[in-house]
Write an enzyme that holds these catalytic residues in place. Structure first.
Site, mmCIF file in Angstrom:
data_model
loop_
_atom_site.group_PDB
_atom_site.id
_atom_site.type_symbol
_atom_site.label_atom_id
_atom_site.label_comp_id
_atom_site.label_asym_id
_atom_site.label_seq_id
_atom_site.Cartn_x
_atom_site.Cartn_y
_atom_site.Cartn_z
ATOM 1 N N LYS A 11 11.239 1.028 3.440
ATOM 2 C CA LYS A 11 10.211 2.039 3.232
ATOM 3 C C LYS A 11 10.472 3.277 4.119
ATOM 4 C CE LYS A 11 6.654 -1.308 1.800
ATOM 5 N NZ LYS A 11 5.257 -1.771 2.024
ATOM 6 N N TYR A 51 3.670 0.323 -7.962
ATOM 7 C CA TYR A 51 2.554 -0.390 -7.327
ATOM 8 C C TYR A 51 1.339 -0.488 -8.251
ATOM 9 C CZ TYR A 51 4.452 -0.858 -2.551
ATOM 10 O OH TYR A 51 5.168 -1.238 -1.432
ATOM 11 N N ASN A 114 4.890 -0.814 6.904
ATOM 12 C CA ASN A 114 5.406 -2.111 7.341
ATOM 13 C C ASN A 114 6.875 -2.309 6.976
ATOM 14 O OD1 ASN A 114 4.997 -2.445 4.642
ATOM 15 N ND2 ASN A 114 3.553 -4.148 4.811
ATOM 16 N N HIS A 117 9.631 -3.706 1.616
ATOM 17 C CA HIS A 117 8.977 -4.327 0.455
ATOM 18 C C HIS A 117 9.873 -5.428 -0.065
ATOM 19 C CE1 HIS A 117 7.138 -4.928 -3.480
ATOM 20 N NE2 HIS A 117 8.391 -5.009 -3.915
ATOM 21 N N GLU A 128 10.327 -5.190 -11.125
ATOM 22 C CA GLU A 128 10.639 -4.200 -10.080
ATOM 23 C C GLU A 128 12.106 -3.778 -10.140
ATOM 24 O OE1 GLU A 128 9.250 -6.038 -6.470
ATOM 25 O OE2 GLU A 128 7.146 -5.780 -7.048
HETATM 26 P P1 IDP Z 1 3.399 -7.234 0.541
HETATM 27 O O1 IDP Z 1 4.154 -5.923 0.690
HETATM 28 O O2 IDP Z 1 3.539 -8.099 1.751
HETATM 29 O O3 IDP Z 1 3.754 -7.951 -0.736
HETATM 30 P P2 IDP Z 1 0.909 -6.454 -0.757
HETATM 31 O O4 IDP Z 1 -0.397 -7.147 -0.592
HETATM 32 O O5 IDP Z 1 1.647 -6.612 -2.049
HETATM 33 O O6 IDP Z 1 1.841 -6.866 0.478
HETATM 34 O O7 IDP Z 1 0.629 -4.912 -0.500
HETATM 35 C C1 IDP Z 1 1.574 -3.933 -0.851
HETATM 36 C C2 IDP Z 1 1.674 -2.924 0.275
HETATM 37 O O8 IDP Z 1 0.433 -2.235 0.400
HETATM 38 C C3 IDP Z 1 1.906 -3.530 1.667
HETATM 39 O O9 IDP Z 1 3.249 -3.843 1.942
HETATM 40 C C4 IDP Z 1 1.390 -2.408 2.559
HETATM 41 O O10 IDP Z 1 2.346 -1.335 2.661
HETATM 42 C C5 IDP Z 1 0.183 -1.925 1.761
HETATM 43 N N1 IDP Z 1 -1.046 -2.625 2.165
HETATM 44 C C6 IDP Z 1 -1.411 -3.912 1.913
HETATM 45 N N2 IDP Z 1 -2.612 -4.222 2.435
HETATM 46 C C7 IDP Z 1 -3.035 -3.081 3.054
HETATM 47 C C8 IDP Z 1 -4.221 -2.751 3.786
HETATM 48 O O11 IDP Z 1 -5.131 -3.563 3.976
HETATM 49 N N3 IDP Z 1 -4.288 -1.470 4.273
HETATM 50 C C9 IDP Z 1 -3.304 -0.527 4.069
HETATM 51 N N4 IDP Z 1 -2.182 -0.802 3.376
HETATM 52 C C10 IDP Z 1 -2.044 -2.062 2.889
HETATM 53 MG MG MG Z 2 3.465 -7.381 -2.710
#
Ligand code: IDP
Ligand code: MG
Length: 144
Positions: A11, A51, A114, A117, A128
């Protein structure tokens, strides 16, 4: 286990902090093979479509803004049990909850920024990968 493919994105926070090599090293040392890769600065439409599953979540607009804030590195990884193996290397979504030694525990800035992905299931991995790559752009065991 079977030979799988999964989609990886380094990212904007990971690219900005010069972490591409360190993250690729983790993939390669765990036996995952990079079979397609490219750098891109995503448009809003590309990030929103990617997304789409999260379009009703409260963080969706912020997530799209963040994912379009700078270049990313998009790759397809191949290996035995690649989807789960990659998720294990990444660690939990929230870096505060990610296991020690995972990419997110070591590098992530926040639950949003984070660093990486990874696809979470065979169906999402297929969607994807096809969102970002054509079949002729992969060089894995099954083709290329
Ligand atoms: P993942 O990336 O671990 O699969 P997902 O639940 O699919 O997590 O969420 C996609 C992305 O959305 C996350 O990697 C993060 O960048 C963002 N995200 C998820 N939950 C939150 C939140 O509570 N606040 C802000 N961003 C979030
Ligand atoms: Mg995810």
């Amino acid at each position: 286990m079977s030979l799988e493919r999964t989609l990886s994105i380094i990212k904007p926070d990971g690219v900005r902090r010069n972490l591409i090599g360190k993250i690729f090293t983790r993939f390669e040392e765990s036996g995952l093979k990079v079979i397609a890769t490219r750098m891109a600065h995503l448009s809003r439409a590309e990030a929103e479509g990617f997304y789409a599953v999260h379009s009703h979540r409260p963080f969706f607009n912020d997530l799209v803004s963040y994912m379009t804030s700078g270049p990313v590195v998009i790759s397809i990884l191949e290996g035995e049990g690649a989807i789960l193996r990659h998720r294990e290397l990444m660690g939990a979504t929230d870096p505060k909850k990610a296991a020690p030694g995972t990419i997110r525990a070591d590098f992530a800035e926040s639950i949003e920024a984070n660093t990486v992905h990874g696809s979470d299931a065979p169906e999402t991995a297929a969607f994807e990968a096809s969102w970002f790559f054509r079949g002729t752009e992969t060089f894995g065991a099954k083709q290329g």
